[in-house]
Design an enzyme around this catalytic site. Structure first.
Site, PDB file in Angstrom:
ATOM      1  N   HIS A 187      12.473  19.956  12.560  1.00  0.00           N
ATOM      2  CA  HIS A 187      12.528  20.308  11.137  1.00  0.00           C
ATOM      3  C   HIS A 187      12.784  19.081  10.260  1.00  0.00           C
ATOM      4  O   HIS A 187      13.336  19.206   9.168  1.00  0.00           O
ATOM      5  CB  HIS A 187      13.601  21.346  10.840  1.00  0.00           C
ATOM      6  CG  HIS A 187      13.583  22.546  11.740  1.00  0.00           C
ATOM      7  ND1 HIS A 187      13.006  23.734  11.368  1.00  0.00           N
ATOM      8  CD2 HIS A 187      14.047  22.729  12.998  1.00  0.00           C
ATOM      9  CE1 HIS A 187      13.150  24.608  12.364  1.00  0.00           C
ATOM     10  NE2 HIS A 187      13.773  24.018  13.369  1.00  0.00           N
ATOM     11  N   LYS A 222       4.581  -3.706  -3.385  1.00  0.00           N
ATOM     12  CA  LYS A 222       4.110  -2.692  -2.436  1.00  0.00           C
ATOM     13  C   LYS A 222       3.482  -3.282  -1.183  1.00  0.00           C
ATOM     14  O   LYS A 222       2.754  -4.261  -1.238  1.00  0.00           O
ATOM     15  CB  LYS A 222       3.077  -1.777  -3.121  1.00  0.00           C
ATOM     16  CG  LYS A 222       3.621  -0.935  -4.239  1.00  0.00           C
ATOM     17  CD  LYS A 222       4.742  -0.017  -3.811  1.00  0.00           C
ATOM     18  CE  LYS A 222       4.261   1.117  -2.957  1.00  0.00           C
ATOM     19  NZ  LYS A 222       3.301   2.002  -3.576  1.00  0.00           N
ATOM     20  N   SER A 262      -0.787  -3.337  -3.635  1.00  0.00           N
ATOM     21  CA  SER A 262      -1.135  -2.575  -4.820  1.00  0.00           C
ATOM     22  C   SER A 262      -1.686  -3.507  -5.894  1.00  0.00           C
ATOM     23  O   SER A 262      -1.235  -4.640  -6.040  1.00  0.00           O
ATOM     24  CB  SER A 262       0.116  -1.876  -5.356  1.00  0.00           C
ATOM     25  OG  SER A 262      -0.017  -1.570  -6.719  1.00  0.00           O
ATOM     26  N   GLU A 319      -2.372   6.117   6.617  1.00  0.00           N
ATOM     27  CA  GLU A 319      -2.760   7.134   5.640  1.00  0.00           C
ATOM     28  C   GLU A 319      -4.235   7.496   5.756  1.00  0.00           C
ATOM     29  O   GLU A 319      -4.622   8.662   5.699  1.00  0.00           O
ATOM     30  CB  GLU A 319      -2.470   6.642   4.219  1.00  0.00           C
ATOM     31  CG  GLU A 319      -0.997   6.547   3.905  1.00  0.00           C
ATOM     32  CD  GLU A 319      -0.773   5.874   2.554  1.00  0.00           C
ATOM     33  OE1 GLU A 319      -0.589   6.595   1.571  1.00  0.00           O
ATOM     34  OE2 GLU A 319      -0.805   4.611   2.494  1.00  0.00           O
TER      35      GLU A 319
END
Lengths: 460, 460, 460, 460
Positions: D157, D284, D278, D291
């Site tokens: 969880h 970043k 970025s 992803e």
């Protein structure tokens, strides 16, 4: 390898495999015109708000126009190390106009920039689809109007049910594609929202005027929340949903065209120009166009699932997963446009075999319901009348006859209420002409429906 | 085994296995109230047009009311051999009112009847969903309004990007659910069309008044083509598309709630009443509600695919495949309603750990963009400023410090333009308050967005 | 509300809405027998390893048997507050055997327990499906063997292509369902792995003997990694993939049955016992079973998508999302079993209209390929022969004749190579009997295929 | 426009739009090598069986080799009017070798030819995928073996549950990819079946030797039913199912990599070469590869749905819809291969932050289960022990301490059974080393698992 727009904090160069894996240029180069259109509007806004000077804006815009001309002349060089269309254009702009190019990206991010590009693209394509759906609907209405004298069996469960006018049958597809068009129009409202100026995710510190940018790009609305603006692909999923439903309609129409082209039905003949043959069986003339359209349904459903899956569970805001949004959308746009176009051209090239259709309508007890209605109209409760007619069908079947081939005395065995007027009552013409309930297949209704369709099409 | 409404022409009885296989009563009994409502309107129309007498209509309506009462009292007997809810009700009606029951089915067919039932059902449920989405949006606005002083990191790629107000973050979800509501409203227009009187497929020969039936049932529109009316399940697919998209939003929100409940984020604590524990690990307090909602996303996508697949390639008009339309729709309705309800109740029971959020926002170089903006505002082209800030980040990282922890002289190594005012400029407060672009995260913007939301919610 | 097995650290009671939302008892109660079977084996293992005493084990096992008897007698009370079937059984066990019940859960967790239950369930159901696929394949072989003298057109693109034996056509489905069976058998290998003893996720500190438990439950393998054991639902997804493919085959078979039942084809007649009628059209006899099977394809695809979506991106190990795994699996199992059963019963009840099939095979130029082959066998390159035959078809079509209705001198216009033996060459019998290539439709081949199938079926 | 291989019976030329719409050359040109390989084997078989002469075969084979060389040299001209790769090659062959080229298509059809091509393609690609999955599994085992001393929290969880070895966690993925490999191997059995010689659908009249062709092409099996051979795409759907499941595993792994790369977890750092930055936020460093892999999951699911949808309800045998089978398969093959490759390269480039992982494992009451086990081992029934430990957690939480930070006298308040040995018992090391149940996380187990994996990998 080019310099990255972000390598200030990086010590190592990007791995070559990663560069190829993460590059999207082969896909998103299709967006070049929208990217440049958006950048030009952005420049104008930056100048209007004093963030850059008017002269800088002019230089940038001229440069952007030059880049566009290069791309359209096929002289533009693409390179995976430049990642995407945004960087390609900005990088080339720098070569053309020099250092001022570095000001173009002020007050925006690729996150809002790509959101703008897709919306511009999808707005244009959705409008084109709406327009072409109108053309398709016109083609359907034309075909219907040219064949108001053609009768064929209406089917349920692929069993002959009741006779209908071919025009009525065709107008059912008119209704479907009208709904599709309405759905694309509703979707367009949500596509037509301007995201630029949301920057990376939080808005920007520059005194930009997003409503001015929106006005330049002809957007009626500006997105209200910067995080949502860069995280949102709802409009693309909604588009794919509408496209999937439209493909369902094409698959149904195609399935009927294929059935009707079979030797068994032989209701239509698609012209040679719209069919193809077999490399081995010389007699074949296959309804390939219809089959391909039906087959393409799957890929549009697949694109919908691809994007739904992609967006599921993504946390705020932009995630690189979203780079994968373009191919499903591009593919669905192209698929749908080609299906609409090919059907619009093919429909007038379908020959209707009127006699075969009529003969089919007169065989298979399609007047059994009307026999029941006849009895019900004389006062027999409908359920009883239904049973009575069913028994008449069973009897006729055993005699290898149709109901209207039976003698009156034979029919009277099923009910005394049956009189000589039954034979006239059960003709195909009578059956059709009696179905005057709104939306029914009676000729006058169908003519009104066609007229109504003409009106709708004119106002679009 | 009961008599079938269609066994006139049949010689054999239905196979028991087939009876069980084809029966839909366990599913469509949920439609009983809509079926009776539709039948009552149908009766009234039949009486008004003189197809049955006023007295017959009264008897039928009283009988239908009696059947409804029996069902609601749990006294109704279901039986697979009666196939579906329509036949169950009509059969019981016959036992109650006698022979006149056989007139109820005049001028209609199960094909248009079931189309009416589903539309009535889905109209009611869509309205309920629209209403409950309003409640959910209110709950979001409340939570946002109560926490306008809370700052957290905004993320892209799950990397800390720039600080945002929690209220701003929450209002992104307000936008998503607002779009969902708009989509359900658009869908409702296409659900809200009256199909009854299309009969089996071709319309009917009885002098019915479909517009009167529509008026009785409060439908603004009557379906225009009888074949389309009985062949169409577009509205159900459109509903499932809208539901799928809404579940995408829930899955994103849930994923964030789960992340935020982790020890690593520790941004929120969901109250005991909305979490559950482990049968083996005594310390566990699991965000089960969020996980289940996220998990339920799949079943709604599945229902959408089920119905798209079902409708693909079906020829006109009604085919028995379409009996399978109900379970995916019912399941999606129930799933969506329960997710909306549980989130609306849970949101106020989430404790915000304001300090943890703020600390997170102040660690991880979230002010690097603003350092670049600072330089750009002093005239450095943005791309250069970006590189400059990137090098400052790399340096600070090597010192295990944040940018704002560096000394001025250290910062000056990256650009002479950096002055003492930089430290004030790079505070979280300043960064947020400067993002005043429309849709940005500055407090005043967020307050306006909340106010605007309140207005929208009031007019609904 | 019952006490939860985990409320030690909780201050508040679970919200009622949450209790209903998170409870799975209405779904997972179907697993009761497997849950008890697993618990009994667990007890035996705990006793064998000395973790509990032999007497404790006996008491627990007797208690579990008593619970099972209560459930099967319909005397068991279900309650949402007890969450799931595991807690229901353990709670009732406590009432029956007292405090010792609290030892049952030693060295396991609900995470591995539910993984075991689903595997036991799916193992049993997959075996049942494999068995019933054998029965279906037998029914297909029987139908084929009883009709080796029936010829019908083979179709490509739904156009008549070449004549084939019906038995050959049917044996194509035999091949498909054989592959399905093989896939379920492969899937079974990966279902048949014992997860119990993985505990919550990390294994357990008790000296358990997992291989002994596996032996008791007849598992050939024990899962090798405790984290994977509780995180894995691959076997369920693989099952749903195999089920989806099997439904594709049913949808294809059903589509053909529906086509063949149409008036246009009229190749078969499904007996009254396996068809149903219309509430409005007395003549209708609809192939509803086939349509429903075809329609149910969508729900199995939907279940596959539901579970793929659910598992996508879930981090290790167990997440509550996974509670949603059961309904798609249960639904697909039930759907598939009922489709197999109803088809196995229906196939022998299909009357073959031999004469109609033959007539169809002799009309539509199905011998055009053989005319080309005839010419090629005399030395003409195949591509030329194809063109030649194509021109003959075009000519015959213009005369409204078949090729074999043309005169020899007419045929000779297309090639001098054509001799009088052509007429014999082009008969349906000759065409079929010449196709003796392995897997071809010649009678001897088909008989061998049937014989081979009989052998395969015997060894299963 | 080229001549079509089938225009004998056609009076009109194909419409240009139709030509573009139906052409598949842009897609199926990828199959050229397999098409030529198949044709060469076909030639050899034709010569061996005397259908063509040995000299003709030699000429054809030389010609085919020449065509292949042209294609590989980029000198081949593609043209939509030639429809597909088969016709392109045959047409060019004719230009090179003259009239004898027209004999190549003897005893086959495009229907069986394309089935062969896809099987050859998918056999090669599936083997490549199996091979690369081995490499990936090796990379996982290497990473595990290099970090057997690293402890991190195991999660359920997304809540910390119990400490586990990182190596154990990684080996869970080894298990998943091992199952994937096994599934691809099972799938390969059903891909590896030779369809050529089934001709259009019914087999052929030429005395071909299909087993010889199979031998030449290294197929262990020959398809048994000619109709099934050309109608079957099961193997492609099965491949897409296996690919979808493999992508589920990649999506789970990626999600964890993304989580672990966040500031909040900070468990790993992916090297600069495998991350990107970025364009607006200088700080970043995004886990883009992970992803993108996660995002690509959707497109593989989409391809599966595309092909399932396509095949649903298609009547026998070949239908043009099936032309649409290639893109989903090609896309899934390429996607999967690139994901495997990029992960295999990236895994060794991930830095493990051992200390952060350990600290996380020691915070969050991960020893609560062991406290319960401690009590249970002293005779307290497990359920009671669980409650007892839960109360200790609640108390510690209120003191803002971990369990092991409490004093003995404080612990004794929850049970007298707790003694001083508890502190040693609750250390992370002890907890891990005690979990020696088969498949558990104890170091010795994990080492054995790694050793076992090494053995498995060696035999492949």
């Amino acid at each position: 390898m080019s310099e990255k727009p972000w390598d200030g904090r990086f010590a190592e160069k990007t791995d070559k495999l990663v560069e190829a894996f993460t590059s999207s240029i082969q896909v998103d180069k299709q967006l070049y015109a929208y990217d440049i259109e958006g950048s030009i509007a952005h420049c104008r806004m930056l100048a209007k708000t004093g963030i850059i000077s008017g002269q800088e804006a002019d230089t940038l815009i001229q440069g952007l126009d030059a880049v566009k001309a290069e791309i359209e002349a096929g002289k533009f060089r693409y390179d995976d190390s430049l990642e995407d269309i945004h960087m390609h254009i900005e990088s080339r702009l720098g070569e053309i106009v020099g250092n001022v190019a570095k000001k173009l990206h002020t007050a925006r991010s690729r996150n809002d920039q790509v959101a703008l590009d897709i919306r511009l693209y999808l707005r244009a394509e959705t409008r084109a689809i709406i327009k072409s759906l109108s053309d398709l609907r016109k083609a359907i209405v034309n075909l219907a109007e040219n064949h108001t004298d053609v009768v064929l069996p209406g089917y349920t469960h692929l069993q002959r049910a009741q006779p209908v006018l071919l025009a009525h049958h065709l107008m059912a597809y008119y209704e479907m594609f009208s709904r599709d068009q309405a759905r694309f129009e509703d979707c367009l409202k949500r596509i037509n929202v301007m995201p630029l100026g949301s920057a990376a995710l939080a808005g920007t510190t520059y005194p930009i005027d997003r409503h001015y940018t929106a006005q330049l790009l002809d957007f009626p609305n500006v997105s209200a929340n910067s995080m949502d603006s860069v995280a949102d692909r709802d409009f693309a999923i909604e588009f794919l949903s509408a496209a999937s439903l439209c493909m369902v309609h094409f698959s149904r129409l195609s399935d009927e065209m294929i059935l009707w082209s079979s030797s068994e039905f032989a209701f239509i003949e698609i012209s040679d120009a719209f069919t193809t043959g077999s490399s081995i069986m010389p007699q074949k003339k296959n309804p390939d166009v219809c089959e391909l359209v039906r087959g393409k349904t799957g890929r549009v459903f697949g694109s919908l699932i691809a994007l739904l899956t992609l967006m599921k569970s993504l946390p705020m805001t932009y995630n690189r997963d979203m780079q994968e949004d373009k191919e499903p959308v591009f593919d669905a746009v192209n698929t749908l446009k080609s299906c609409i176009a090919v059907y619009t051209e093919m429909l007038p090239n379908i020959a209707i075999r009127k006699e075969t259709m009529r003969q089919a309508a007169e065989k298979g007890f399609l007047n059994a319901t009307d026999l029941a209605d006849y009895l019900a109209s004389k006062g027999m409760p409908f359920r009883e009348a239904h049973g009575c007619s069913g028994r008449a069908v069973a009897f006729a079947l055993s005699q290898n006859k149709e109901i209207h081939d039976l003698e009156l005395w034979e029919l009277k065995k099923f009910s005394d209420m049956i009189e000589a007027d039954i034979f006239d009552f059960l003709t195909t013409e009578q059956m059709i002409s009696r179905r005057t309930s709104f939306g029914g297949t009676a000729l006058e209704n169908v003519k009104q429906a066609i007229e109504q369709a003409r009106k709708e099409l004119k106002t679009q």
